[in-house]
Motif scaffolding. Structure first.
Motif, PDB file in Angstrom:
ATOM      1  N   GLY A   1       0.825  -1.214   0.000  1.00 21.18           N
ATOM      2  CA  GLY A   1       0.000   0.000   0.000  1.00 21.18           C
ATOM      3  C   GLY A   1       0.849   1.249   0.000  1.00 21.18           C
ATOM      4  O   GLY A   1       0.559   2.216  -0.716  1.00 21.18           O
ATOM      5  N   ALA A   2       1.912   1.252   0.797  1.00 22.05           N
ATOM      6  CA  ALA A   2       2.807   2.404   0.848  1.00 22.05           C
ATOM      7  C   ALA A   2       3.487   2.618  -0.505  1.00 22.05           C
ATOM      8  O   ALA A   2       3.643   3.749  -0.957  1.00 22.05           O
ATOM      9  CB  ALA A   2       3.854   2.215   1.948  1.00 22.05           C
ATOM     10  N   ILE A   3       3.873   1.545  -1.163  1.00 21.82           N
ATOM     11  CA  ILE A   3       4.493   1.638  -2.491  1.00 21.82           C
ATOM     12  C   ILE A   3       3.518   2.279  -3.469  1.00 21.82           C
ATOM     13  O   ILE A   3       3.882   3.176  -4.236  1.00 21.82           O
ATOM     14  CB  ILE A   3       4.942   0.251  -2.995  1.00 21.82           C
ATOM     15  N   MET A   4       2.263   1.844  -3.428  1.00 25.68           N
ATOM     16  CA  MET A   4       1.259   2.394  -4.343  1.00 25.68           C
ATOM     17  C   MET A   4       1.063   3.891  -4.103  1.00 25.68           C
ATOM     18  O   MET A   4       0.998   4.675  -5.052  1.00 25.68           O
ATOM     19  CB  MET A   4      -0.071   1.652  -4.182  1.00 25.68           C
ATOM     20  N   VAL A   5       0.995   4.292  -2.839  1.00 23.47           N
ATOM     21  CA  VAL A   5       0.819   5.715  -2.512  1.00 23.47           C
ATOM     22  C   VAL A   5       1.997   6.526  -3.030  1.00 23.47           C
ATOM     23  O   VAL A   5       1.817   7.577  -3.660  1.00 23.47           O
ATOM     24  CB  VAL A   5       0.643   5.903  -0.992  1.00 23.47           C
ATOM     25  N   LEU A   6       3.208   6.039  -2.784  1.00 23.15           N
ATOM     26  CA  LEU A   6       4.392   6.768  -3.233  1.00 23.15           C
ATOM     27  C   LEU A   6       4.468   6.846  -4.753  1.00 23.15           C
ATOM     28  O   LEU A   6       4.842   7.887  -5.313  1.00 23.15           O
ATOM     29  CB  LEU A   6       5.664   6.131  -2.669  1.00 23.15           C
ATOM     30  N   GLU A   7       4.107   5.762  -5.433  1.00 20.70           N
ATOM     31  CA  GLU A   7       4.107   5.790  -6.906  1.00 20.70           C
ATOM     32  C   GLU A   7       3.096   6.812  -7.421  1.00 20.70           C
ATOM     33  O   GLU A   7       3.391   7.551  -8.365  1.00 20.70           O
ATOM     34  CB  GLU A   7       3.790   4.401  -7.458  1.00 20.70           C
ATOM     35  N   GLU A   8       1.923   6.878  -6.788  1.00 22.70           N
ATOM     36  CA  GLU A   8       0.920   7.861  -7.204  1.00 22.70           C
ATOM     37  C   GLU A   8       1.402   9.278  -6.932  1.00 22.70           C
ATOM     38  O   GLU A   8       1.203  10.177  -7.756  1.00 22.70           O
ATOM     39  CB  GLU A   8      -0.405   7.606  -6.470  1.00 22.70           C
ATOM     40  N   MET A   9       2.047   9.480  -5.768  1.00 25.45           N
ATOM     41  CA  MET A   9       2.565  10.807  -5.440  1.00 25.45           C
ATOM     42  C   MET A   9       3.639  11.227  -6.437  1.00 25.45           C
ATOM     43  O   MET A   9       3.681  12.384  -6.864  1.00 25.45           O
ATOM     44  CB  MET A   9       3.112  10.819  -4.013  1.00 25.45           C
ATOM     45  N   LEU A  10       4.503  10.283  -6.800  1.00 21.11           N
ATOM     46  CA  LEU A  10       5.548  10.602  -7.779  1.00 21.11           C
ATOM     47  C   LEU A  10       4.941  10.917  -9.137  1.00 21.11           C
ATOM     48  O   LEU A  10       5.378  11.848  -9.821  1.00 21.11           O
ATOM     49  CB  LEU A  10       6.540   9.444  -7.894  1.00 21.11           C
ATOM     50  N   ALA A  11       3.936  10.159  -9.540  1.00 22.26           N
ATOM     51  CA  ALA A  11       3.278  10.412 -10.826  1.00 22.26           C
ATOM     52  C   ALA A  11       2.615  11.783 -10.806  1.00 22.26           C
ATOM     53  O   ALA A  11       2.710  12.538 -11.778  1.00 22.26           O
ATOM     54  CB  ALA A  11       2.250   9.319 -11.124  1.00 22.26           C
ATOM     55  N   ASP A  12       1.945  12.117  -9.706  1.00 24.36           N
ATOM     56  CA  ASP A  12       1.319  13.435  -9.576  1.00 24.36           C
ATOM     57  C   ASP A  12       2.366  14.534  -9.621  1.00 24.36           C
ATOM     58  O   ASP A  12       2.162  15.587 -10.222  1.00 24.36           O
ATOM     59  CB  ASP A  12       0.522  13.537  -8.275  1.00 24.36           C
ATOM     60  N   SER A  13       3.508  14.284  -8.987  1.00 23.96           N
ATOM     61  CA  SER A  13       4.593  15.258  -8.968  1.00 23.96           C
ATOM     62  C   SER A  13       5.121  15.502 -10.378  1.00 23.96           C
ATOM     63  O   SER A  13       5.362  16.639 -10.778  1.00 23.96           O
ATOM     64  CB  SER A  13       5.721  14.758  -8.060  1.00 23.96           C
ATOM     65  N   VAL A  14       5.282  14.444 -11.143  1.00 17.88           N
ATOM     66  CA  VAL A  14       5.750  14.571 -12.525  1.00 17.88           C
ATOM     67  C   VAL A  14       4.738  15.364 -13.345  1.00 17.88           C
ATOM     68  O   VAL A  14       5.102  16.251 -14.116  1.00 17.88           O
ATOM     69  CB  VAL A  14       6.016  13.178 -13.148  1.00 17.88           C
ATOM     70  N   GLU A  15       3.452  15.050 -13.163  1.00 15.51           N
ATOM     71  CA  GLU A  15       2.402  15.779 -13.885  1.00 15.51           C
ATOM     72  C   GLU A  15       2.396  17.245 -13.492  1.00 15.51           C
ATOM     73  O   GLU A  15       2.203  18.123 -14.336  1.00 15.51           O
ATOM     74  CB  GLU A  15       1.028  15.144 -13.631  1.00 15.51           C
ATOM     75  N   GLU A  16       2.617  17.527 -12.212  1.00 16.97           N
ATOM     76  CA  GLU A  16       2.643  18.917 -11.743  1.00 16.97           C
ATOM     77  C   GLU A  16       3.815  19.665 -12.365  1.00 16.97           C
ATOM     78  O   GLU A  16       3.670  20.807 -12.802  1.00 16.97           O
ATOM     79  CB  GLU A  16       2.755  18.940 -10.217  1.00 16.97           C
ATOM     80  N   ILE A  17       4.970  19.018 -12.436  1.00 16.74           N
ATOM     81  CA  ILE A  17       6.148  19.646 -13.054  1.00 16.74           C
ATOM     82  C   ILE A  17       5.886  19.919 -14.529  1.00 16.74           C
ATOM     83  O   ILE A  17       6.185  21.001 -15.036  1.00 16.74           O
ATOM     84  CB  ILE A  17       7.401  18.762 -12.865  1.00 16.74           C
ATOM     85  N   LYS A  18       5.294  18.948 -15.226  1.00 17.15           N
ATOM     86  CA  LYS A  18       4.975  19.144 -16.647  1.00 17.15           C
ATOM     87  C   LYS A  18       4.003  20.292 -16.824  1.00 17.15           C
ATOM     88  O   LYS A  18       4.137  21.098 -17.744  1.00 17.15           O
ATOM     89  CB  LYS A  18       4.393  17.862 -17.253  1.00 17.15           C
TER      90      LYS A  18
ATOM     91  N   GLN B   1       3.605  22.882 -14.802  1.00 18.92           N
ATOM     92  CA  GLN B   1       4.321  24.129 -14.537  1.00 18.92           C
ATOM     93  C   GLN B   1       5.197  24.515 -15.719  1.00 18.92           C
ATOM     94  O   GLN B   1       5.284  25.695 -16.084  1.00 18.92           O
ATOM     95  CB  GLN B   1       5.168  23.989 -13.270  1.00 18.92           C
ATOM     96  N   GLU B   2       5.857  23.542 -16.329  1.00 18.56           N
ATOM     97  CA  GLU B   2       6.690  23.831 -17.503  1.00 18.56           C
ATOM     98  C   GLU B   2       5.836  24.355 -18.647  1.00 18.56           C
ATOM     99  O   GLU B   2       6.221  25.300 -19.337  1.00 18.56           O
ATOM    100  CB  GLU B   2       7.447  22.568 -17.938  1.00 18.56           C
ATOM    101  N   LYS B   3       4.655  23.760 -18.843  1.00 21.55           N
ATOM    102  CA  LYS B   3       3.763  24.208 -19.910  1.00 21.55           C
ATOM    103  C   LYS B   3       3.298  25.625 -19.644  1.00 21.55           C
ATOM    104  O   LYS B   3       3.262  26.461 -20.550  1.00 21.55           O
ATOM    105  CB  LYS B   3       2.556  23.279 -20.035  1.00 21.55           C
TER     106      LYS B   3
END
Length: 85
Positions: free
Chosen positions: A42-59, A61-63
């Motif tokens: 469960g912790a792995i899934m949460v962290l993977e989702e947080m990382l994916a959200d972080s990548v989307e947020e960076i993209k 912001q770049e846009k």
């Protein structure tokens, strides 16, 4: 002869009981380990989702930065070398 059989029976019963206790201990450890693995999963899934959200947020912001840069660039003017295509 009867005494020998009785002694052997007691020995086997004690061994059987010890085996049952050991099995119960292993089953308890197995349950505990499965619960731990489930929490880790469960912790792995949460962290993977947080990382994916972080990548989307960076993209995103770049846009926005690119969009703002494009809006502030005067029309008809060429961008300096190395910027855009």
């Amino acid at each position: 002869m009867k005494e020998k059989l009785t002694q052997r029976l007691k020995s086997l019963q004690a061994e059987f009981e010890a085996g049952q206790n050991l099995l119960a201990d292993y089953e308890s450890k197995e349950r505990s380990l499965r619960e731990t693995l489930l929490r880790i999963s469960g912790a792995i899934m949460v962290l993977e989702e947080m990382l994916a959200d972080s990548v989307e947020e960076i993209k995103s912001q770049e846009k926005q930065t690119i969009d703002i840069h494009a809006e502030t660039q005067p029309q008809g003017e060429l961008a300096p070398a190395g910027e855009g295509t």
